[in-house]
Design an enzyme around this catalytic site. Sequence first.
Site, PDB file in Angstrom:
ATOM      1  NE  ARG A  48      56.376  82.329  45.612  1.00 24.86           N
ATOM      2  CZ  ARG A  48      56.977  83.517  45.737  1.00 24.86           C
ATOM      3  NH1 ARG A  48      58.256  83.652  45.395  1.00 24.86           N
ATOM      4  NH2 ARG A  48      56.323  84.557  46.196  1.00 24.86           N
ATOM      5  CD  GLN A  95      58.005  75.137  63.239  1.00 24.21           C
ATOM      6  OE1 GLN A  95      57.704  76.257  63.657  1.00 24.21           O
ATOM      7  NE2 GLN A  95      58.605  74.216  63.987  1.00 24.21           N
ATOM      8  CB  ILE A 154      51.113  75.400  49.701  1.00 25.21           C
ATOM      9  CG1 ILE A 154      51.032  74.818  51.126  1.00 25.21           C
ATOM     10  CG2 ILE A 154      52.526  75.252  49.136  1.00 25.21           C
ATOM     11  CD1 ILE A 154      51.263  73.323  51.210  1.00 25.21           C
ATOM     12  CG  HIS A 155      49.970  76.486  44.415  1.00 21.71           C
ATOM     13  ND1 HIS A 155      49.882  75.252  45.050  1.00 21.71           N
ATOM     14  CD2 HIS A 155      50.474  76.236  43.182  1.00 21.71           C
ATOM     15  CE1 HIS A 155      50.308  74.316  44.226  1.00 21.71           C
ATOM     16  NE2 HIS A 155      50.684  74.871  43.088  1.00 21.71           N
ATOM     17  N   GLY A 156      49.749  80.195  47.409  1.00 27.63           N
ATOM     18  CA  GLY A 156      49.565  81.631  47.618  1.00 27.63           C
ATOM     19  C   GLY A 156      48.646  82.231  46.564  1.00 27.63           C
ATOM     20  N   GLY A 157      48.957  83.427  46.131  1.00 27.73           N
ATOM     21  CA  GLY A 157      48.135  84.123  45.141  1.00 27.73           C
ATOM     22  C   GLY A 157      48.012  83.356  43.836  1.00 27.73           C
ATOM     23  CD  GLU A 192      26.961  56.880  44.371  1.00 27.24           C
ATOM     24  OE1 GLU A 192      26.270  56.173  45.119  1.00 27.24           O
ATOM     25  OE2 GLU A 192      26.827  56.902  43.142  1.00 27.24           O
ATOM     26  CB  THR A 218      25.290  64.496  52.408  1.00 24.35           C
ATOM     27  OG1 THR A 218      24.492  63.933  53.475  1.00 24.35           O
ATOM     28  CG2 THR A 218      24.383  65.092  51.336  1.00 24.35           C
ATOM     29  CD  GLU A 236      26.724  66.967  56.115  1.00 25.06           C
ATOM     30  OE1 GLU A 236      27.550  67.877  56.286  1.00 25.06           O
ATOM     31  OE2 GLU A 236      26.487  66.475  54.987  1.00 25.06           O
TER      32      GLU A 236
END
Length: 203
Positions: free
Chosen positions: A88, A99, A157-160, A183, A185, A187
Amino acid sequence: MSLMIAPKGEGFTVGKKFDKLGYKAIDSAELMFDNYRIPAENLIGGVEGQGFFQATGGLELGRINVAARGVGLADGALRLATEYAQLRETMGKPICEHQAIQLKLGEMVTRARAARLLTLDAAKIYDRGERCDMEAGMAKYFASEAAVRNSEEGLRIHGGYGYSKEYDIERYYRDSILMCIGEGTNEMQRMIISKQWVKRNPA
């Protein structure tokens, strides 16, 4: 509690399938038991009252399994994002030379690598037959969160295009959420990690 093998038979029916956010390739459905009888020989292990220990006995391996799936998703999202960022172009150059994208890719590759190493560490301890609930919890927690974060960043990164089902990255994002729940959570994993760390390091 006891665990039994429950074959299909009278009184056992499968209800509606759940329409899930992700993991579409695997069906999940209601299982209904109405006046359903199981022969005594279907008792797993042959001893009553062992169900809880049988169910929890596989958690370490199960969490390493989920961690490995998290690694796959984190690495897969990284690879999709890396390829797209090189193909792209904006402002006359591939977006991987901007950047903002470099910062994302740098975090993603580090996250995927750390998840892999934590998972391998837990697997090696398990293979030696040693207790590894802390290591398995660490691997499961970090790798599943890495899967979510990497797939989200890959989608950005792929945008739309990332929001379109024409690209696999949106599926990675939907599938990754389950890794944080299955397996135990995340938390719960943090509580297990903390308790085991304190137990192994008494004052």
